[in-house]
Design a protein around this motif. Structure first.
Motif, PDB file in Angstrom:
ATOM      1  N   HIS A  16      42.928  -6.037  22.434  1.00 53.80           N
ATOM      2  CA  HIS A  16      41.673  -5.319  22.169  1.00 53.80           C
ATOM      3  C   HIS A  16      41.865  -3.818  22.383  1.00 53.80           C
ATOM      4  O   HIS A  16      41.388  -3.003  21.599  1.00 53.80           O
ATOM      5  CB  HIS A  16      40.560  -5.841  23.082  1.00 53.80           C
ATOM      6  CG  HIS A  16      39.220  -5.263  22.754  1.00 53.80           C
ATOM      7  ND1 HIS A  16      38.447  -5.739  21.712  1.00 53.80           N
ATOM      8  CD2 HIS A  16      38.524  -4.239  23.323  1.00 53.80           C
ATOM      9  CE1 HIS A  16      37.326  -5.052  21.649  1.00 53.80           C
ATOM     10  NE2 HIS A  16      37.353  -4.123  22.625  1.00 53.80           N
ATOM     11  N   LEU A  19      43.717  -2.342  19.455  1.00 52.22           N
ATOM     12  CA  LEU A  19      42.895  -2.185  18.258  1.00 52.22           C
ATOM     13  C   LEU A  19      41.903  -1.038  18.370  1.00 52.22           C
ATOM     14  O   LEU A  19      41.492  -0.459  17.376  1.00 52.22           O
ATOM     15  CB  LEU A  19      42.120  -3.497  17.989  1.00 52.22           C
ATOM     16  CG  LEU A  19      42.967  -4.696  17.549  1.00 52.22           C
ATOM     17  CD1 LEU A  19      42.102  -5.948  17.459  1.00 52.22           C
ATOM     18  CD2 LEU A  19      43.654  -4.430  16.205  1.00 52.22           C
ATOM     19  N   THR A  20      41.512  -0.705  19.574  1.00 47.15           N
ATOM     20  CA  THR A  20      40.441   0.297  19.747  1.00 47.15           C
ATOM     21  C   THR A  20      40.913   1.563  20.411  1.00 47.15           C
ATOM     22  O   THR A  20      40.117   2.449  20.665  1.00 47.15           O
ATOM     23  CB  THR A  20      39.288  -0.315  20.597  1.00 47.15           C
ATOM     24  OG1 THR A  20      39.812  -0.705  21.851  1.00 47.15           O
ATOM     25  CG2 THR A  20      38.663  -1.496  19.895  1.00 47.15           C
ATOM     26  N   SER A  55      37.279   2.990  10.202  1.00 45.73           N
ATOM     27  CA  SER A  55      37.946   1.686  10.188  1.00 45.73           C
ATOM     28  C   SER A  55      36.939   0.602  10.538  1.00 45.73           C
ATOM     29  O   SER A  55      35.882   0.871  11.132  1.00 45.73           O
ATOM     30  CB  SER A  55      39.098   1.655  11.196  1.00 45.73           C
ATOM     31  OG  SER A  55      38.608   1.747  12.525  1.00 45.73           O
ATOM     32  N   GLU A  57      37.448  -1.674  12.699  1.00 50.32           N
ATOM     33  CA  GLU A  57      37.445  -1.817  14.158  1.00 50.32           C
ATOM     34  C   GLU A  57      36.459  -0.855  14.810  1.00 50.32           C
ATOM     35  O   GLU A  57      35.744  -1.212  15.751  1.00 50.32           O
ATOM     36  CB  GLU A  57      38.850  -1.571  14.718  1.00 50.32           C
ATOM     37  CG  GLU A  57      39.857  -2.658  14.405  1.00 50.32           C
ATOM     38  CD  GLU A  57      40.369  -2.564  12.964  1.00 50.32           C
ATOM     39  OE1 GLU A  57      40.935  -3.547  12.483  1.00 50.32           O
ATOM     40  OE2 GLU A  57      40.177  -1.492  12.338  1.00 50.32           O
ATOM     41  N   THR A  60      33.015  -2.184  14.230  1.00 51.97           N
ATOM     42  CA  THR A  60      32.804  -3.386  15.050  1.00 51.97           C
ATOM     43  C   THR A  60      32.553  -3.023  16.505  1.00 51.97           C
ATOM     44  O   THR A  60      31.738  -3.658  17.192  1.00 51.97           O
ATOM     45  CB  THR A  60      34.033  -4.316  14.954  1.00 51.97           C
ATOM     46  OG1 THR A  60      34.235  -4.682  13.586  1.00 51.97           O
ATOM     47  CG2 THR A  60      33.840  -5.572  15.790  1.00 51.97           C
ATOM     48  N   ASN A  61      33.235  -1.978  16.977  1.00 56.64           N
ATOM     49  CA  ASN A  61      33.103  -1.583  18.387  1.00 56.64           C
ATOM     50  C   ASN A  61      32.108  -0.439  18.593  1.00 56.64           C
ATOM     51  O   ASN A  61      32.037   0.130  19.684  1.00 56.64           O
ATOM     52  CB  ASN A  61      34.475  -1.175  18.926  1.00 56.64           C
ATOM     53  CG  ASN A  61      35.403  -2.360  19.062  1.00 56.64           C
ATOM     54  OD1 ASN A  61      35.248  -3.183  19.956  1.00 56.64           O
ATOM     55  ND2 ASN A  61      36.359  -2.464  18.140  1.00 56.64           N
TER      56      ASN A  61
END
Length: 330
Positions: A16, A19-20, A55, A57, A60-61
């Protein structure tokens, strides 16, 4: 078995984090308000931002975006007004006065494909003047836009002024007052008979006023929203005698023995002047004819001693003037 669970959790956190870690370079505000936003007093101030998520990601975050005032040069916001999350839920800051929150509104679209944020501050007042900003939060990281300077415009209004006509005695102190309100604070310009004066204050002080300082005065208060002007007529209604050269004889005249001559002594004075003629320290009474602000001395030189200097004194209760004439023998 416990060790396997720990490793799994650690791997999940590492994945995680990978990805972030770090926002995508295109996750940012693509469109911002003007750096200085002008709005009239009582109107609505609209702050519009358009943002992009670089992106999947980052979207999403995405956690929230918030808007507020009292920003610094680093983009930080000292006083959050509204917070909006990815589902377009809106929260207001309970620490912000109700007089502000009741006027703060959000509208727009917040999605992966379209991110338009319109923050509205209704019915702008003086205290809204300041700096504002917007901050987006993606898994603890931020992208910022600030400071946006809001200036609430209010045209100048005269709130205190002197009488439009002011009468004064020569030598007195005269004050002209031209106080104005407005936002931004108005600058002042003073003029006398069309000539710009160096004074920039709301009060123009004329110490020991002279006749030459009488006339028309104008003050103009100006700011970004407009200007307002006022005019004053200043009259010096009492002043000492001044030599009126155009209506007087030349200061040096010529004549000969046995020929009549008239010396004319004219002044400007309010109240009218009283005259006296002096010759070698003695008052001359014969041949004197005086009217308002004008006196004539008529005589016939009979001997050498009758040539020389003659003094005309003109006085009132404000002051005294003396004019010297010289009578030469031809």
């Amino acid at each position: 078995m416990a060790i396997i669970k720990v490793v799994t959790v650690l791997l999940s956190c590492i994945l995680h984090h990978t990805l972030t870690a770090g926002l995508h370079t295109e996750t940012k505000f693509m469109k911002e308000p003007e750096k200085t936003l002008f709005v009239d007093l009582g109107s609505n101030a609209t702050f519009r931002w358009e943002c992009n998520f670089g992106s999947e990601e980052d979207w999403t975050n995405f956690e929230q975006v918030f808007w507020g005032a009292e920003t610094d040069n680093y983009g930080n916001i000292g006083n959050k007004f509204l917070t909006v999350d990815s589902k377009e839920n809106v929260w207001s800051n309970p620490k912000v006065p109700g007089s502000v929150i009741s006027r703060a509104v959000w509208s727009g679209t917040l999605s992966r494909e379209r991110c338009q944020l319109d923050f509205l501050l209704k019915n702008a007042i003086y205290t809204d003047d300041g700096t504002y900003g917007c901050i987006g939060v993606v898994y603890g990281e931020t992208f910022k836009s600030s400071p946006i300077r809001l200036i609430v415009l209010d045209p100048p209004k005269l709130v205190r002024r002197s009488n439009r006509t002011i009468d004064s005695e020569e030598g007195q102190t005269v004050e002209l007052n031209c106080k104005a309100t407005g936002n931004p604070v108005p600058s002042m310009l003073w003029m006398h008979n069309g000539r710009i004066l160096p004074n920039k204050a709301t009060v123009l002080r004329i110490s020991g006023i002279q006749r030459s300082q009488a006339g028309t005065y104008n003050c103009t208060a100006t700011n970004l929203a407009g200007n307002v002007s006022e005019g004053f007529l200043v009259r010096v209604v009492r002043y000492k005698p001044y030599h009126n050269q155009k209506a007087s004889s030349n200061l040096t005249v010529q004549t000969r023995v046995g020929q009549n001559i008239t010396l004319t002594c004219a002044v400007d004075a309010k109240p009218p002047a009283v005259f006296a003629w002096i010759r070698e320290g003695a008052k001359v009474s014969v041949g004197v004819n005086s009217t308002e602000n004008l006196s004539k001395l008529t005589f016939t030189p009979k001997k050498e001693d009758d040539f020389g200097y003659y003094w005309c004194y003109a006085g009132n209760d404000v002051g005294l003037a003396s004019i010297r004439f010289k009578v030469n023998k031809t």
